[in-house]
Design an enzyme around this catalytic site. Structure first.
Site, PDB file in Angstrom:
ATOM      1  CE  LYS A 206      -3.485   2.156   2.914  1.00 25.06           C
ATOM      2  NZ  LYS A 206      -4.319   2.012   4.105  1.00 25.06           N
ATOM      3  N   GLY A 267      -4.770  -2.078   5.333  1.00 28.44           N
ATOM      4  CA  GLY A 267      -4.002  -3.215   4.820  1.00 28.44           C
ATOM      5  C   GLY A 267      -4.648  -4.551   5.148  1.00 28.44           C
ATOM      6  NE  ARG A 268      -6.041  -3.931  11.354  1.00 28.61           N
ATOM      7  CZ  ARG A 268      -5.334  -2.816  11.446  1.00 28.61           C
ATOM      8  NH1 ARG A 268      -4.181  -2.705  10.811  1.00 28.61           N
ATOM      9  NH2 ARG A 268      -5.770  -1.793  12.160  1.00 28.61           N
ATOM     10  CD  GLU A 353      -1.397  -4.748  11.583  1.00 28.24           C
ATOM     11  OE1 GLU A 353      -0.319  -5.360  11.623  1.00 28.24           O
ATOM     12  OE2 GLU A 353      -1.895  -4.330  10.530  1.00 28.24           O
ATOM     13  CG  HIS A 384      -3.225 -35.930  16.793  1.00 29.64           C
ATOM     14  ND1 HIS A 384      -3.332 -37.136  17.436  1.00 29.64           N
ATOM     15  CD2 HIS A 384      -4.310 -35.844  15.991  1.00 29.64           C
ATOM     16  CE1 HIS A 384      -4.421 -37.764  17.016  1.00 29.64           C
ATOM     17  NE2 HIS A 384      -5.031 -36.998  16.135  1.00 29.64           N
ATOM     18  CE  LYS A 512       5.305  -1.190   8.941  1.00 27.72           C
ATOM     19  NZ  LYS A 512       4.304  -0.625   8.061  1.00 27.72           N
TER      20      LYS A 512
HETATM   21  O1  F6P Z   1       2.158  -4.947   9.656  1.00 25.66           O
HETATM   22  C1  F6P Z   1       2.011  -3.569   9.591  1.00 25.66           C
HETATM   23  C2  F6P Z   1       1.492  -3.128   8.279  1.00 25.66           C
HETATM   24  O2  F6P Z   1       1.462  -1.745   8.289  1.00 25.66           O
HETATM   25  C3  F6P Z   1       0.146  -3.727   7.972  1.00 25.66           C
HETATM   26  O3  F6P Z   1      -0.893  -3.012   8.503  1.00 25.66           O
HETATM   27  C4  F6P Z   1       0.176  -3.809   6.508  1.00 25.66           C
HETATM   28  O4  F6P Z   1      -0.768  -4.708   6.060  1.00 25.66           O
HETATM   29  C5  F6P Z   1       1.593  -4.241   6.261  1.00 25.66           C
HETATM   30  O5  F6P Z   1       2.335  -3.550   7.224  1.00 25.66           O
HETATM   31  C6  F6P Z   1       2.131  -3.987   4.887  1.00 25.66           C
HETATM   32  O6  F6P Z   1       2.142  -2.641   4.539  1.00 25.66           O
HETATM   33  P1  F6P Z   1       2.293  -2.198   3.029  1.00 25.66           P
HETATM   34  O7  F6P Z   1       1.157  -2.753   2.268  1.00 25.66           O
HETATM   35  O8  F6P Z   1       2.296  -0.701   3.044  1.00 25.66           O
HETATM   36  O9  F6P Z   1       3.603  -2.747   2.536  1.00 25.66           O
END
Ligand code: F6P
Length: 546
Positions: A206, A267-268, A353, A384, A512
């Site tokens: 994104k 994103g999620r 998240e 199991h 990050k």
């Molecule tokens: O894991 C953190 C995050 O910001 C997610 O919310 C997102 O899906 C992922 O990183 C990837 O981000 P991008 O699509 O900007 O690479």
């Protein structure tokens, strides 16, 4: 103090939670033979049975009252209308616009996003059909055989989970490979044996700034150019999914090869957008459309069903009941369908998240536990591995059991065996096995009184472990679309009920930033003393031995 804890319903639920601590689920079933009818709901393709949750009719009414007092309906309308309910980032939350099959207008800042979505879907359809039909040619005039989808988190988990779920229906026109980890071993394995002339890379990010994805993308370009030599060949082998055209351009991807998404897609929650391109490439655009259809059906159910039978709302209320009131701090996701083997990982991001946070809308620390730790794996493999803990551990873990009536592939009587485990496990977790039953069993097996005495405590199962059961018609494109959308709306409701802003992820952003600073410190052999003694010590150890 959060206002939720001040609500009449919240206070009533707190009292009920104390009261039900002395109640056993088995007794509730013995007292009321209609629990299943009372505490189950259906929508086309889905049965949701929550009668094995530790609730009574009174608790259910109090939960419904909590939904009313939290104004779930008003918040739901605001989401569907495109209001900026992601207020910490000043964004709308419109994954529902991505599967708005009615094509009704939805406005964000005066722009009808439905039109934008439909345009992008047409582009996706055209491109995926070109690639699948062999009309899209690589730099030496050959058709694509392998697709390498690079992305992480929401830009990977959704497409990969759906691809895995539906691979029984793939026509094998293309081979699909996913790379999410910056650990070079994953990219190396994915590229092993691939021919650069017939490989297409989809770089999904994104932001187009995520370090792991960009590193994998750059290494893929290097691998490709080692054969192609000419940078102009990149245009036929690299496409991107992103909101950031400046960055995709700087990377060398032509604008016409960029599929867009928008800042109002988290994103999620993005698998329904162009992030789903790998799904369309692997399974065909029609299958991708079916996934959207399934989700749209759930959107309609969520909007139009009264609270008492509203499946995602009930899922959220039960989660809040189990976590914030009964104090259960984990929840297992247990699919009895191999196709859903990645669902626990997908839902880990979805729920944790979104709602793994501790302050309410107004920034005050909430006085209750918000969401549980989500974990799990396919039920049979879990049986199991860790079910011993679920049955007899001294921590109670509520669980979602998910199965389907029709298997994707019929092999002998495998499905009935699978389903008998699905039914047996929730029954055992609910009822347990008491001393009387253990004694009768051991006596029947010819054990002496002394032997029984030594064994009995070990063999007792307390039961009273809450579970919900989902029975889907089938895990097909529509079915998986429905399932994912149910959980998405559950997560939304959970956020509102708990007063958590579900759509940002500042906790992830922190890591990050720190990693990118340390990456610079690893670029030479100078000693690093800018951290605490542990972190500096670990870095020094690594640098001196790498
Ligand atoms: O894991 C953190 C995050 O910001 C997610 O919310 C997102 O899906 C992922 O990183 C990837 O981000 P991008 O699509 O900007 O690479």
């Amino acid at each position: 103090m959060s206002s939720r804890a001040e609500l009449t319903s919240w206070k009533a639920l707190s009292k009920s939670a104390e009261a039900v601590k002395s109640v056993h689920l088995k007794t509730l079933f013995e007292q009321d033979g209609t629990r299943f009818e009372k505490f189950s709901s259906q929508m086309p393709g889905v049965l949701f049975d929550y009668s094995k949750q530790l609730i009574t009719s009174e608790v259910k009414s109090q939960l419904i009252q909590l939904a009313e007092e939290s104004k779930i309906d008003a918040w739901r309308d605001r989401m569907f209308r495109g209001d900026k309910i992601n207020f910490t980032e000043d964004r709308a939350v419109l994954h529902v616009a991505l599967r708005n099959r009615k094509s009704s207008p939805i406005l964000v800042d005066g722009v009808n996003v439905t039109e934008q979505v439909n345009q992008e879907l047409s582009k996706l359809k055209q491109f995926s059909e070109q690639v699948r039909s062999g009309a899209w040619l690589g730099y030496t005039g050959k058709a694509v055989k392998d697709v390498v989808a690079i992305g992480v988190g929401g830009s990977n988990l959704g497409p990969q989970m759906i691809t895995e779920a539906l691979k029984s229906y793939a026509d094998k026109t293309l081979n699909m490979h996913y790379v999410s980890n910056v650990d070079g071993v994953q990219l190396a394995h994915a590229l092993e044996g691939l021919d650069p002339e017939t490989t297409l890379f989809v770089i999904s990010s994104k932001t187009f700034t995520t370090s792991e994805t960009m590193t994998n993308a750059r290494s893929s370009v290097e691998w490709f150019l080692a054969s192609a030599k000419d940078r102009s060949a990149i245009a036929k082998h690299f496409v991107a999914v992103s909101t950031n055209l400046d960055k995709t351009r700087a990377f060398g991807i032509a604008d016409e090869n960029v599929f867009t998404m928008w800042d109002w897609v988290g994103g999620r929650f993005s698998l329904w957008s162009a992030i789903g391109l790998p799904i369309a490439l692997y399974l065909g655009f029609d299958a991708f459309s079916e996934v959207l259809e399934g989700a749209f059906e759930v959107d309609e159910h969520f909007k139009n069903t009264e609270y008492e039978n509203n499946i995602p709302l009930l899922m959220a209320l039960l989660s809040v009941w189990n976590t914030s009131f009964l104090g259960h701090k984990a929840q297992a996701i247990l699919p009895y369908d191999q196709a859903l083997h990645m669902l626990p990982a997908y839902l880990q991001q979805g729920e944790m998240e979104s709602n793994g946070k501790s302050v309410s809308f107004d920034g005050n620390t909430v006085p209750y536990t918000t969401v549980p730790l989500i974990w799990g794996m396919t039920g049979i493999n879990g049986q199991h591995a860790f079910y011993q803990y679920l049955h007899q551990g001294n921590t109670i873990v509520p669980a979602d059991f998910i199965a389907s009536i029709e298997p994707q592939v019929k092999v002998g009587n495998h499905h009935d065996i699978l389903m008998s485990n699905f039914f047996a496990q929730t029954e055992a977790m609910m009822a347990g096995v008491d001393a009387k039953a253990v004694t009768a069993d051991l006596t029947a097996k010819g054990k002496s009184e002394k032997e029984i005495e030594a064994l009995i405590a070990h063999k007792i199962h307390q039961g009273n472990r809450p579970t919900s059961s989902f029975i889907l018609d089938k895990v097909d494109a529509k079915g998986v679309g429905r399932l994912v959308a149910l959980y998405e709306h559950k997560i939304f409701c959970q956020g509102i009920l708990l007063e958590i802003c579900s759509f940002d992820q500042w906790g992830v952003e922190l890591g990050k930033g720190l990693a990118s600073n340390i990456e610079k410190e690893l670029s030479d052999d100078h000693s690093v003393n800018s951290h605490d003694s542990s972190t500096s010590g670990l870095i020094a150890y690594y640098k001196s031995r790498r």
